[in-house]
Design an enzyme around this catalytic site. Structure first.
Site, short mmCIF file in Angstrom:
data_model
loop_
_atom_site.label_atom_id
_atom_site.label_comp_id
_atom_site.label_asym_id
_atom_site.label_seq_id
_atom_site.Cartn_x
_atom_site.Cartn_y
_atom_site.Cartn_z
N ARG A 164 0.82 -1.21 0.00
CA ARG A 164 0.00 0.00 0.00
C ARG A 164 0.85 1.26 0.00
NH1 ARG A 164 -2.64 -3.54 3.51
NH2 ARG A 164 -4.83 -4.00 3.00
N ASP A 184 10.33 -5.78 -5.22
CA ASP A 184 9.55 -6.46 -4.19
C ASP A 184 9.64 -7.96 -4.47
OD1 ASP A 184 7.31 -7.68 -2.71
OD2 ASP A 184 6.67 -5.62 -2.34
N ALA A 237 10.37 1.92 7.50
CA ALA A 237 9.78 0.58 7.58
C ALA A 237 10.25 -0.16 8.83
CB ALA A 237 10.12 -0.21 6.31
N ARG A 238 11.42 -0.79 8.77
CA ARG A 238 11.96 -1.55 9.89
C ARG A 238 13.45 -1.24 10.03
NH1 ARG A 238 7.38 -1.86 10.58
NH2 ARG A 238 6.04 -3.68 11.02
N GLU A 267 13.78 1.92 20.74
CA GLU A 267 13.01 3.17 20.81
C GLU A 267 12.45 3.36 22.21
OE1 GLU A 267 10.06 3.04 17.72
OE2 GLU A 267 11.54 2.93 16.10
N HIS A 285 9.66 7.96 14.98
CA HIS A 285 8.70 6.93 14.58
C HIS A 285 7.28 7.51 14.51
CE1 HIS A 285 8.12 2.28 14.61
NE2 HIS A 285 7.40 2.86 13.68
#
Length: 320
Positions: A164, A184, A237-238, A267, A285
């Site tokens: 998305r 991807d 993202a990560r 975090e 974040h």
């Protein structure tokens, strides 16, 4: 909302219960955003005590909150965990399944917000907005060479992850006249050029990450060294997709010209190795926490709880 009258509910074994359903917030949850979408007479507890946890039928859980076996043992009546966002790495989905507890997520609720935040970082780094601001604010204008902005038009944007968020940010790149390439491992773009990870790193002027983590470092220093000098890299993202030390080395070598990070290994972050570098933007974040995204996320989470308490299932459930 009056606190005296409550709806009858069902215990996990299906028997009738006269007490009011209790829903707790785990992590900061704004009651104004969830109460309109919960059963009318539900008891919603913002800061649950041990007794509240013991009675809880449902929980709305923020991204940074851990839901493991120890916590679940303290919540014997729990029937649904509604996790804000799509990642369930902090939720023991297997333990929930063993206890008959539904785990719901809120896909798409903050996709546009994350895409806007990531592209905002890309544009700011390419145009050297932060560096230019510091240059003027420090009084160096007129005494040193000015920071020269880069261009978006005609440059190549590599979108790593075409879900998305990746689809939305691809559209942003096109709108700015960028060539958009996509990598991807699971999804093929119908409208953009699909490339290997190696080609994405080699051809891009800017890279934005929108893939799940957990598979090791996606962009090690050896791969980044194949990039065009001055590459801008943004990770919303990560954190484990690219290590902070890798980014430090790539910046020092001139491989990277700018870095934007909204995710970190721990975090809240303290003393990050890239902090203070004028070529780096650090965000707490929050790219997915725009005002509109928060409204949509909490609505979806509350609707998942309501569906479960009323005998149904969440529209978007996580699987083991």
């Amino acid at each position: 909302m009056p606190q005296g009258e409550r709806l009858a509910g069902l215990d996990r074994d299906g028997t009738s219960s006269a007490r009011a359903p209790v829903v707790v917030g785990l992590g900061p949850v704004d009651p104004a955003l969830v109460l309109p979408h919960l059963p009318e007479n539900v008891v919603f507890v913002v800061e649950p005590s041990a007794n509240d946890l013991a009675q809880a039928d449902g929980a709305i859980v923020r991204a940074a909150y851990d839901v493991g076996r120890a916590l679940l043992a303290r919540m014997p009546n729990l029937r649904v965990v509604a996790r804000t966002g799509v990642g369930v790495d902090r939720v023991d989905v297997e333990a929930c399944a063993e206890g008959g507890i539904a785990v719901a997520v809120t896909p798409g609720s903050n996709s546009r917000a994350v895409a806007e935040g990531a592209f905002g970082m890309i544009a700011s780094l390419v145009k050297r907005v932060g560096e230019s601001n510091a240059f003027v604010a420090s009084g160096r204008w007129g005494f040193e060479a000015v920071p020269v902005p880069g261009d978006l038009y005609g440059k190549t944007l590599a979108v790593l992850g075409y879900g998305r968020i990746g689809r939305i940010i691809s559209g942003f790149g096109e709108a700015f006249g960028m060539r958009v390439i996509v990598h991807d491992p699971y999804v093929q773009s119908e409208t953009h050029e699909n490339v290997s990870l190696t080609d994405a790193a080699r051809e891009a002027d800017a890279i934005t990450l929108h893939l799940p983590g957990g598979g090791g470092e996606l962009l090690p220093i050896e791969l980044l060294r194949s990039a065009r000098p001055g590459l801008v890299l943004v990770n919303c993202a990560r954190a484990d997709l690219v290590d902070a030390e890798t980014l430090r080395v790539a910046l020092d070598e001139g491989v990277l010209g700018g870095v934007g990070l909204d995710v970190f290994a721990a975090e809240p972050v303290q003393g990050h190795p890239l902090a203070g570098d004028p070529r780096v933007l650090l965000s707490p974040h929050t790219t997915g926490l725009s005002e509109g995204a928060m409204v949509a996320t909490f609505r979806m989470a509350a609707e998942a709880v309501t569906a479960t308490l009323e005998g149904g299932s969440p529209a978007f459930a996580a699987q083991c």
